[in-house]
Motif scaffolding. Structure first.
Motif, short mmCIF file in Angstrom:
data_model
loop_
_atom_site.label_atom_id
_atom_site.label_comp_id
_atom_site.label_asym_id
_atom_site.label_seq_id
_atom_site.Cartn_x
_atom_site.Cartn_y
_atom_site.Cartn_z
N GLN A 158 19.09 -1.50 0.62
CA GLN A 158 19.33 -1.15 -0.79
C GLN A 158 19.22 0.34 -1.09
N LEU A 159 18.31 1.03 -0.42
CA LEU A 159 18.07 2.45 -0.72
C LEU A 159 18.95 3.28 0.21
N ARG A 160 20.10 3.68 -0.30
CA ARG A 160 21.13 4.29 0.54
C ARG A 160 21.28 5.79 0.28
N ALA A 161 21.61 6.52 1.34
CA ALA A 161 21.92 7.95 1.21
C ALA A 161 23.31 8.11 0.60
N VAL A 162 23.44 9.10 -0.27
CA VAL A 162 24.73 9.45 -0.87
C VAL A 162 25.10 10.83 -0.36
N SER A 163 26.15 10.93 0.41
CA SER A 163 26.52 12.19 1.07
C SER A 163 26.70 13.32 0.06
N GLY A 164 26.02 14.44 0.33
CA GLY A 164 26.15 15.61 -0.52
C GLY A 164 25.40 15.52 -1.83
N VAL A 165 24.71 14.41 -2.06
CA VAL A 165 24.00 14.22 -3.33
C VAL A 165 22.52 13.95 -3.08
N GLY A 166 22.21 12.76 -2.62
CA GLY A 166 20.82 12.38 -2.42
C GLY A 166 20.72 10.92 -2.06
N TYR A 167 20.20 10.10 -2.98
CA TYR A 167 19.98 8.68 -2.69
C TYR A 167 20.29 7.83 -3.92
N ARG A 168 20.63 6.54 -3.63
CA ARG A 168 20.91 5.58 -4.69
C ARG A 168 20.27 4.25 -4.32
N LEU A 169 19.59 3.64 -5.29
CA LEU A 169 19.06 2.29 -5.12
C LEU A 169 20.12 1.31 -5.58
N GLU A 170 20.68 0.54 -4.64
CA GLU A 170 21.77 -0.39 -4.94
C GLU A 170 21.20 -1.79 -5.15
N SER A 204 0.85 -1.19 0.00
CA SER A 204 0.00 0.00 0.00
C SER A 204 0.89 1.24 0.00
N LEU A 205 0.96 1.93 -1.15
CA LEU A 205 1.79 3.12 -1.29
C LEU A 205 0.93 4.32 -1.64
N THR A 206 1.34 5.49 -1.17
CA THR A 206 0.70 6.72 -1.62
C THR A 206 1.16 7.02 -3.05
N ARG A 207 0.52 8.00 -3.68
CA ARG A 207 0.91 8.34 -5.05
C ARG A 207 2.35 8.84 -5.11
N LYS A 208 2.75 9.67 -4.15
CA LYS A 208 4.12 10.17 -4.14
C LYS A 208 5.11 9.03 -3.91
N GLU A 209 4.77 8.11 -3.02
CA GLU A 209 5.65 6.96 -2.78
C GLU A 209 5.76 6.09 -4.02
N PHE A 210 4.66 5.92 -4.73
CA PHE A 210 4.69 5.14 -5.97
C PHE A 210 5.60 5.81 -7.00
N ASP A 211 5.42 7.12 -7.19
CA ASP A 211 6.24 7.85 -8.15
C ASP A 211 7.72 7.80 -7.77
N LEU A 212 7.99 7.88 -6.48
CA LEU A 212 9.36 7.80 -6.00
C LEU A 212 9.95 6.42 -6.27
N LEU A 213 9.17 5.39 -6.02
CA LEU A 213 9.61 4.02 -6.29
C LEU A 213 9.93 3.83 -7.77
N VAL A 214 9.07 4.32 -8.64
CA VAL A 214 9.28 4.19 -10.09
C VAL A 214 10.57 4.92 -10.50
N LEU A 215 10.81 6.10 -9.93
CA LEU A 215 12.02 6.85 -10.26
C LEU A 215 13.27 6.06 -9.90
N PHE A 216 13.31 5.46 -8.71
CA PHE A 216 14.47 4.66 -8.32
C PHE A 216 14.57 3.39 -9.16
N ALA A 217 13.43 2.76 -9.45
CA ALA A 217 13.44 1.52 -10.22
C ALA A 217 13.94 1.75 -11.64
N ARG A 218 13.67 2.94 -12.18
CA ARG A 218 14.14 3.24 -13.54
C ARG A 218 15.59 3.69 -13.57
N ASN A 219 16.18 3.93 -12.40
CA ASN A 219 17.56 4.41 -12.33
C ASN A 219 18.37 3.60 -11.32
#
Length: 219
Positions: free
Chosen positions: A204-216, A147-162
């Protein structure tokens, strides 16, 4: 992978479009004149063409004579905003006509619409045991429906595509919320924290210092 040809003689615009599309998982080629575009179209297979009207060599309108028999969808991107130009572009067979300047988020939305119309866009994304249905906007982890909100879904898709790409907070906020990050940094961090827990990506979803986040993930 979806392949898109960008035919645009303003290199900064072409580069900006290509960067945005690549972040969303599309493969892009860029050309700056009509004659080179004609060669690319004859030699390669594309799922979509983003086409300027005013080009050196052959104009975008002239290129439509070559493109139309190949049944490749076209979106015009042009500064020519007269009604007669819009009508001409659509009557020549273009799927859409976008006038410069335009928002990248709008272009991405229109690209997705055209690809779905031609049934060329991916309907599902799979990242390890997480399956994302882009049409129904449903997400499964194994057999469990999440069960994801719309923003969570969009965020998931963004990481999944990258996967394995470090995404700047600015990029995340622009793509998911729209607009400038100035007041949205905390919103990004909180949404990522919630997504980690819901999807089980604490490792898997890790913070990148000074940048943002990366899905590993393993590729």
């Amino acid at each position: 992978m979806i392949r898109i040809l960008i035919v645009e003689d303003e290199i900064p615009i072409s580069s900006m479009i290509a960067l945005s599309l690549k972040k969303h998982g599309y493969a892009c080629d860029c050309v700056a004149d009509g004659a080179e575009a004609a060669d690319k179209i004859e030699d390669s297979r594309y799922d979509l063409i983003l086409l300027d009207v005013m080009l050196p060599g052959l104009s975008g309108f002239e290129l439509m004579d070559l493109i139309r028999p190949l049944e490749i969808p076209v979106i015009f991107l042009t500064a020519r905003d007269a009604v007669e130009d819009r009508v001409k572009g659509l009557r020549l067979g273009a799927e859409d006509y976008i006038v410069k300047p335009f928002a990248v988020t709008e272009l991405l939305a229109r690209v997705d619409v055209v690809l779905r119309r031609y049934k060329k866009g991916a309907e599902t994304l799979q990242v390890e045991d997480v399956r994302i249905d882009l049409r129904s906007m449903q997400v499964w982890r194994g057999e469990e429906l999440l069960s994801l909100t719309r923003k969570e879904f969009d965020l998931l898709v963004l990481f999944a595509r990258n996967p394995n790409a470090a995404l700047y907070r600015e990029t995340i906020y622009e793509q998911v919320w729209g607009g400038d990050l100035e007041f949205g940094s905390k919103a990004v961090d909180l949404a990522v924290q919630r997504l980690r827990k819901k999807v089980g990506w604490e490792d898997q979803l890790r913070a990148v210092s000074g940048v943002g986040y990366r899905l590993e993930v393993e590729t």
